[in-house]
Design a protein around this motif. Structure first.
Motif, PDB file in Angstrom:
ATOM      1  N   VAL A 124       0.995  -1.430   0.359  1.00  0.00           N
ATOM      2  CA  VAL A 124       0.497  -0.261   0.224  1.00  0.00           C
ATOM      3  C   VAL A 124       1.008   1.094  -0.077  1.00  0.00           C
ATOM      4  O   VAL A 124       1.496   1.254   0.567  1.00  0.00           O
ATOM      5  CB  VAL A 124      -0.441  -0.054   1.135  1.00  0.00           C
ATOM      6  N   LEU A 125       0.585   1.590  -0.639  1.00  0.00           N
ATOM      7  CA  LEU A 125       1.340   3.331  -0.729  1.00  0.00           C
ATOM      8  C   LEU A 125       0.567   4.465  -0.931  1.00  0.00           C
ATOM      9  O   LEU A 125      -0.182   4.181  -0.876  1.00  0.00           O
ATOM     10  CB  LEU A 125       2.227   3.654  -2.662  1.00  0.00           C
ATOM     11  N   PHE A 126       0.679   5.298   0.187  1.00  0.00           N
ATOM     12  CA  PHE A 126       0.329   6.917   0.726  1.00  0.00           C
ATOM     13  C   PHE A 126       0.607   7.801  -0.081  1.00  0.00           C
ATOM     14  O   PHE A 126       2.062   7.649  -0.684  1.00  0.00           O
ATOM     15  CB  PHE A 126       0.572   6.227   2.644  1.00  0.00           C
ATOM     16  N   LYS A 127      -0.568   8.154  -0.309  1.00  0.00           N
ATOM     17  CA  LYS A 127      -0.116   9.754  -1.308  1.00  0.00           C
ATOM     18  C   LYS A 127       0.810  10.291  -0.859  1.00  0.00           C
ATOM     19  O   LYS A 127       2.096  11.166  -1.301  1.00  0.00           O
ATOM     20  CB  LYS A 127      -1.138  10.995  -0.809  1.00  0.00           C
ATOM     21  N   ARG A 128       1.203  10.510   0.629  1.00  0.00           N
ATOM     22  CA  ARG A 128       2.657  11.263   1.286  1.00  0.00           C
ATOM     23  C   ARG A 128       3.740  10.547   1.480  1.00  0.00           C
ATOM     24  O   ARG A 128       5.029  10.480   1.836  1.00  0.00           O
ATOM     25  CB  ARG A 128       2.538  11.888   2.040  1.00  0.00           C
ATOM     26  N   GLY A 129       4.032   8.896   0.269  1.00  0.00           N
ATOM     27  CA  GLY A 129       5.355   8.087   0.246  1.00  0.00           C
ATOM     28  C   GLY A 129       5.890   7.124   1.203  1.00  0.00           C
ATOM     29  O   GLY A 129       6.248   6.312   0.716  1.00  0.00           O
ATOM     30  N   ALA A 130       4.197   7.337   2.013  1.00  0.00           N
ATOM     31  CA  ALA A 130       4.758   5.704   2.721  1.00  0.00           C
ATOM     32  C   ALA A 130       4.802   4.559   2.343  1.00  0.00           C
ATOM     33  O   ALA A 130       3.671   4.644   1.694  1.00  0.00           O
ATOM     34  CB  ALA A 130       4.079   6.152   4.637  1.00  0.00           C
ATOM     35  N   VAL A 131       4.862   3.785   3.028  1.00  0.00           N
ATOM     36  CA  VAL A 131       4.306   2.432   2.450  1.00  0.00           C
ATOM     37  C   VAL A 131       4.428   1.138   2.925  1.00  0.00           C
ATOM     38  O   VAL A 131       5.118   1.634   4.466  1.00  0.00           O
ATOM     39  CB  VAL A 131       5.783   1.430   1.463  1.00  0.00           C
ATOM     40  N   ARG A 132       3.595   0.478   3.201  1.00  0.00           N
ATOM     41  CA  ARG A 132       3.356  -0.516   4.109  1.00  0.00           C
ATOM     42  C   ARG A 132       2.589  -1.829   3.514  1.00  0.00           C
ATOM     43  O   ARG A 132       2.122  -1.853   2.346  1.00  0.00           O
ATOM     44  CB  ARG A 132       1.742   0.314   5.023  1.00  0.00           C
ATOM     45  N   GLN A 133       3.289  -2.975   4.430  1.00  0.00           N
ATOM     46  CA  GLN A 133       2.516  -4.274   3.834  1.00  0.00           C
ATOM     47  C   GLN A 133       1.281  -3.907   3.687  1.00  0.00           C
ATOM     48  O   GLN A 133       0.449  -4.387   5.203  1.00  0.00           O
ATOM     49  CB  GLN A 133       2.957  -5.739   4.517  1.00  0.00           C
ATOM     50  N   LEU A 134       0.296  -5.104   3.320  1.00  0.00           N
ATOM     51  CA  LEU A 134      -1.231  -4.664   4.074  1.00  0.00           C
ATOM     52  C   LEU A 134      -1.676  -5.602   4.533  1.00  0.00           C
ATOM     53  O   LEU A 134      -2.383  -4.630   6.010  1.00  0.00           O
ATOM     54  CB  LEU A 134      -2.037  -5.450   2.583  1.00  0.00           C
ATOM     55  N   ASP A 135      -0.756  -7.323   5.022  1.00  0.00           N
ATOM     56  CA  ASP A 135      -1.169  -7.732   6.738  1.00  0.00           C
ATOM     57  C   ASP A 135      -1.285  -6.328   7.700  1.00  0.00           C
ATOM     58  O   ASP A 135      -1.678  -6.908   9.301  1.00  0.00           O
ATOM     59  CB  ASP A 135      -0.558  -9.051   7.115  1.00  0.00           C
ATOM     60  N   THR A 136      -0.003  -5.653   8.174  1.00  0.00           N
ATOM     61  CA  THR A 136       0.250  -4.707   8.321  1.00  0.00           C
ATOM     62  C   THR A 136      -0.918  -4.056   9.247  1.00  0.00           C
ATOM     63  O   THR A 136      -1.186  -3.119  10.093  1.00  0.00           O
ATOM     64  CB  THR A 136       1.267  -4.106   9.100  1.00  0.00           C
ATOM     65  N   LEU A 137      -1.528  -2.897   7.795  1.00  0.00           N
ATOM     66  CA  LEU A 137      -2.856  -2.370   7.700  1.00  0.00           C
ATOM     67  C   LEU A 137      -3.987  -3.019   8.227  1.00  0.00           C
ATOM     68  O   LEU A 137      -4.340  -2.408   9.454  1.00  0.00           O
ATOM     69  CB  LEU A 137      -2.789  -1.584   6.825  1.00  0.00           C
ATOM     70  N   LEU A 138      -4.206  -4.290   8.289  1.00  0.00           N
ATOM     71  CA  LEU A 138      -5.206  -4.693   8.516  1.00  0.00           C
ATOM     72  C   LEU A 138      -5.467  -5.028  10.151  1.00  0.00           C
ATOM     73  O   LEU A 138      -6.130  -5.239  10.814  1.00  0.00           O
ATOM     74  CB  LEU A 138      -5.446  -6.133   8.031  1.00  0.00           C
ATOM     75  N   ALA A 139      -4.213  -5.553  10.676  1.00  0.00           N
ATOM     76  CA  ALA A 139      -4.471  -5.545  12.132  1.00  0.00           C
ATOM     77  C   ALA A 139      -4.759  -4.468  12.668  1.00  0.00           C
ATOM     78  O   ALA A 139      -4.897  -4.405  13.643  1.00  0.00           O
ATOM     79  CB  ALA A 139      -2.133  -6.177  12.158  1.00  0.00           C
ATOM     80  N   ALA A 140      -3.600  -3.202  12.410  1.00  0.00           N
ATOM     81  CA  ALA A 140      -3.593  -2.360  12.689  1.00  0.00           C
ATOM     82  C   ALA A 140      -4.188  -0.966  12.403  1.00  0.00           C
ATOM     83  O   ALA A 140      -3.532  -0.211  11.801  1.00  0.00           O
ATOM     84  CB  ALA A 140      -2.547  -1.823  13.953  1.00  0.00           C
ATOM     85  N   PRO A 141      -5.639  -0.901  11.675  1.00  0.00           N
ATOM     86  CA  PRO A 141      -5.665   0.556  10.514  1.00  0.00           C
ATOM     87  C   PRO A 141      -5.517   1.894  11.160  1.00  0.00           C
ATOM     88  O   PRO A 141      -4.972   2.467   9.930  1.00  0.00           O
ATOM     89  CB  PRO A 141      -7.275  -0.614  10.188  1.00  0.00           C
ATOM     90  N   GLN A 142      -4.956   1.556  12.153  1.00  0.00           N
ATOM     91  CA  GLN A 142      -5.024   3.224  12.603  1.00  0.00           C
ATOM     92  C   GLN A 142      -3.744   3.796  13.170  1.00  0.00           C
ATOM     93  O   GLN A 142      -3.991   5.155  13.530  1.00  0.00           O
ATOM     94  CB  GLN A 142      -6.645   3.943  13.732  1.00  0.00           C
ATOM     95  N   GLN A 143      -3.067   2.820  12.439  1.00  0.00           N
ATOM     96  CA  GLN A 143      -1.861   3.130  12.852  1.00  0.00           C
ATOM     97  C   GLN A 143      -1.094   4.713  12.575  1.00  0.00           C
ATOM     98  O   GLN A 143      -1.285   5.040  11.062  1.00  0.00           O
ATOM     99  CB  GLN A 143      -0.550   1.812  12.799  1.00  0.00           C
ATOM    100  N   PRO A 144      -0.207   5.221  12.843  1.00  0.00           N
ATOM    101  CA  PRO A 144      -0.161   6.721  12.544  1.00  0.00           C
ATOM    102  C   PRO A 144       0.855   6.417  11.080  1.00  0.00           C
ATOM    103  O   PRO A 144       1.820   5.465  10.861  1.00  0.00           O
ATOM    104  CB  PRO A 144       1.069   6.856  13.446  1.00  0.00           C
TER     105      PRO A 144
END
Length: 722
Positions: A124-144
């Protein structure tokens, strides 16, 4: 070589108000090579089975909601993922009916793009340039989510890659007219930033593409000037201070007549040597038409092209040897194929094969080092003055012409002046300059010939072909122009020297050769080297009228042993008379021989071959039968002379014609005797190989026998075969 197959429409699209508006958000790979996930610009995500051209499932967001980026299939779980309203992640499976009851997670930052990774979690690429793997986002969607980019920095393009088993992300940003390249690794979490070198003439980047090769990432960029630049980025870069600028190199220069490539152009890697380009001008087409083209990067040649009606939208995707391009109001699937290219194609000439198939060295083909480093060829021996040196000595007093001057004079001068200018230019041009300029000059000449029907400098065109620097992809209209002018000498020359003639053009030449009357060829100059056997060797005769000897497997006695639905010759009667006359004249035979030796693919040749009429097919089969009989009368199975077709080539064309027109030949009464003769030939060959197969094992035993150790200077050994 590369080819574009016949395409088909996968689905309709809802387009915007202008041609540059996107018609689809994306086409991503599905759970296997035959499935794709199509996201349109509205609210719908659809999964298609490409081979059946039908949707397997479709999901739509509610009124007031929107899809923010293309949906992807998660390679780790096989589930589909999409982002709606920039922050809401939706995950679902094939059996989910709608988005209402699927898993949803609201993130803390806006998403730019989802990227599928084979056999791994999506990125997952965010508009401000950060990158995350999908499983880490699903585990904590509201992470900074951190902000990597500057305030006025915008992401223009992104792509994922896999190095071994480690996924990564590449994205390009724009800030105040400058472009930056980011390399994001996840394990460990490392981000590298680079500045991309700007185009000096103010051209804007239109499309980016990337490919992983030998621990380096090849990043290419298509600019509005028509130039394609490449930047090599190491996966393990050397760390330094500041933001380093990546050097670049010119990879390809597309022909641009009006100085600018439309903003709807797009570029895509197909393999290490080929790129697909959509929306860029075709070198031989009129303005206002859009094409999908495949270009060879190594040799700077156009390999294949397909016109796209309705206007393109600058969108191009590739999955499983299929190109997906949006044009008009449709998404079209175009299968393609890329083959390895050869150095002979780079210089526009394949070295001619000898009588036994070997390749003879050609002095006119420069070495690769000479092309790259402008090496000077060795001087001729003293006392020997070549034709080129004489021409150079005579033209020393004349002013030298540049390529641009020749191209300008092509548009207005007469044929006599043009021939003089070209001779002067060719006599003074070096090898590297000649290699690049001959194609430009030829394209300009052909364009004028098409615009002015009365203008046709035949001798100048022959001179350009004889330089050995031309091929069909450099000027696709050249061969068809010669054919339309009934210039059979130039057409024959092109068939001899062009290594990349498409099968459709080959069939067009074949149809023209079969249609022309032998009387019309009397005044035409044609190279008769491939038909010297028709006059040099008289047809053999059978003494005494008795039983014919076995010649290359043909035995009338063998034929009589089997029954057939046609009249079988009696003992002593050959399946086809050995003095069978040639059904065409020598000049037509020479032209047909060039067709038989042209490189082709059966899959590409069969469709245009079906356009031949029944009479043309019968005539060609009769000529092939004549050649086959002549080959069969000699144990060498090779006709004498230069550039004569081999027996394998003759049989290949017989099979192709029968495959393409078998039903028609069965219904035509004139073809009955011809088919009967061909049937006898095949049956005779089957019998021969059957007999050879019986002694095959015995012959293998002979190779395994060891020679006696006490063998002297002379010995007689008796071997019994059971």
């Amino acid at each position: 070589m590369a080819a574009l197959y016949e395409g088909f429409t996968l689905c309709g699209l809802v387009t915007g108000f202008g041609q540059d508006d996107p018609a689809a958000l994306g086409v991503e790979p599905g759970r296997d090579a035959d499935h794709v996930v199509v996201t349109d610009t509205g609210k719908r995500v659809t999964v298609y089975k490409v081979s059946d051209q039908k949707p397997l499932g479709s999901w739509t967001v509610k009124q007031g909601q929107s899809v923010a980026c293309p949906a992807v299939c998660n390679g780790q779980t096989g589930e589909y993922v999409v982002v709606s309203d920039h922050k809401v992640l939706r995950v679902w499976k094939d059996d989910d009916i709608s988005f209402d009851k699927v898993f949803k997670a609201t993130l803390s930052a806006d998403v730019q793009r989802l990227h599928a990774v084979p056999d791994a979690e999506a990125l997952v690429l965010f508009k401000r340039g950060a990158v995350r793997q999908l499983d880490t986002l699903l585990a904590a969607p509201q992470q900074p989510i951190e902000e990597v980019l500057s305030e006025d920095e915008v992401i223009r393009w992104s792509s994922s890659f896999v190095d071994g088993d480690q996924p990564g992300l590449l994205f390009v940003t724009e800030q105040n007219g400058d472009h930056f390249l980011y390399l994001q690794k996840l394990q460990p979490n490392v981000l590298h930033k680079y500045r991309m070198e700007a185009e000096g003439n103010g051209a804007n980047p239109l499309s980016f593409a990337a490919r992983l090769q030998d621990k380096n990432i090849r990043v290419t960029c298509l600019y509005s000037s028509g130039c394609v630049f490449e930047t090599l980025l190491a996966l393990s870069p050397v760390l330094g201070e500041g933001v380093p600028t990546l050097p670049r190199s010119l990879l390809l220069r597309l022909p641009v007549e009006e100085g600018v490539v439309p903003a709807s152009a797009s570029l895509l890697f197909l393999d290490d040597a080929h790129v697909a380009v959509v929306g860029a001008p075709h070198p031989s087409a009129h303005a206002g038409k859009d094409f999908l083209c495949i270009w060879n990067l190594n040799f700077q040649t156009l390999q294949a092209a397909k016109e796209l009606p309705g206007g393109v939208h600058g969108q191009l995707w590739s999955h499983a040897a299929r190109l997906y391009v949006s044009h008009g109001k449709a998404l079209t699937v175009v299968p393609y194929e890329c083959e390895a290219s050869s150095l002979a194609a780079a210089v526009g000439k394949l070295r001619p094969a000898g009588p036994t198939g070997e390749v003879r060295p050609s002095a006119s083909i420069p070495s690769w080092n000479a092309l790259l480093h402008e090496e000077v060829p060795p001087k001729a021996c003293k006392g020997v003055e070549t034709r080129k040196s004489k021409m150079s000595r005579k033209s020393q007093a004349l002013p030298a012409l540049t390529v641009d001057q020749v191209l300008e004079r092509i548009q207005s001068v007469s044929q006599e002046e043009l021939q003089q200018d070209l001779g002067l230019f060719l006599s003074r041009a070096g090898e590297p300059e000649l290699q690049l300029s001959v194609g430009q000059i030829t394209t300009g000449l052909v364009r004028r010939c098409l615009q002015e029907p009365t203008f046709y400098p035949q001798s100048t065109l022959v001179q350009l072909v004889q330089t050995g620097r031309l091929c069909h992809s450099v000027c696709p209209d050249f061969l068809m122009l010669a054919l339309s002018k009934k210039d059979y000498f130039l057409t024959q020359l092109c068939l001899q020297l062009f290594p990349d003639i498409p099968e459709a053009v080959t069939c067009a030449c074949l149809k023209a050769f079969l249609s022309v009357m032998d009387a019309d060829l009397e005044a035409v100059s044609v190279d008769l080297g491939s038909v010297s056997f028709m006059t040099d060797q008289p047809p053999p005769t059978r003494p005494g009228g008795g039983a014919a000897e076995l010649q290359n497997g043909f035995s009338p006695a063998l034929l009589d042993e089997d029954s057939c639905d046609v009249q079988t010759p009696t003992l002593g009667q050959s399946p086809v008379e050995p003095d069978l006359p040639c059904p065409v004249g020598p000049k037509k035979a020479a032209l047909l021989n060039e067709i038989l030796q042209t490189a082709h693919s059966e899959n590409f040749l069969l469709p245009p071959l079906k356009d031949l009429s029944a009479q043309q097919v019968i005539l060609l089969l009769q000529y092939l039968q004549f050649l086959y009989v002549r080959c069969s009368q000699d144990v060498n199975t090779q006709l004498p002379g230069l550039r004569t077709p081999t027996i394998s080539q003759i049989l290949d064309w017989v099979c192709l014609l029968l495959d393409a027109h078998f039903t028609v030949l069965i219904l035509v009464p004139e073809a009955k005797g011809l088919l009967a003769n061909l049937h006898r030939f095949v049956r005779s060959q089957v019998r021969l190989f059957s007999e050879l197969g019986k002694i095959h094992s015995s012959l293998q035993e002979l190779h395994q026998l060891r020679q006696s150790e006490d063998m002297g200077l002379y010995a007689i050994e008796v071997i019994e075969l059971f």
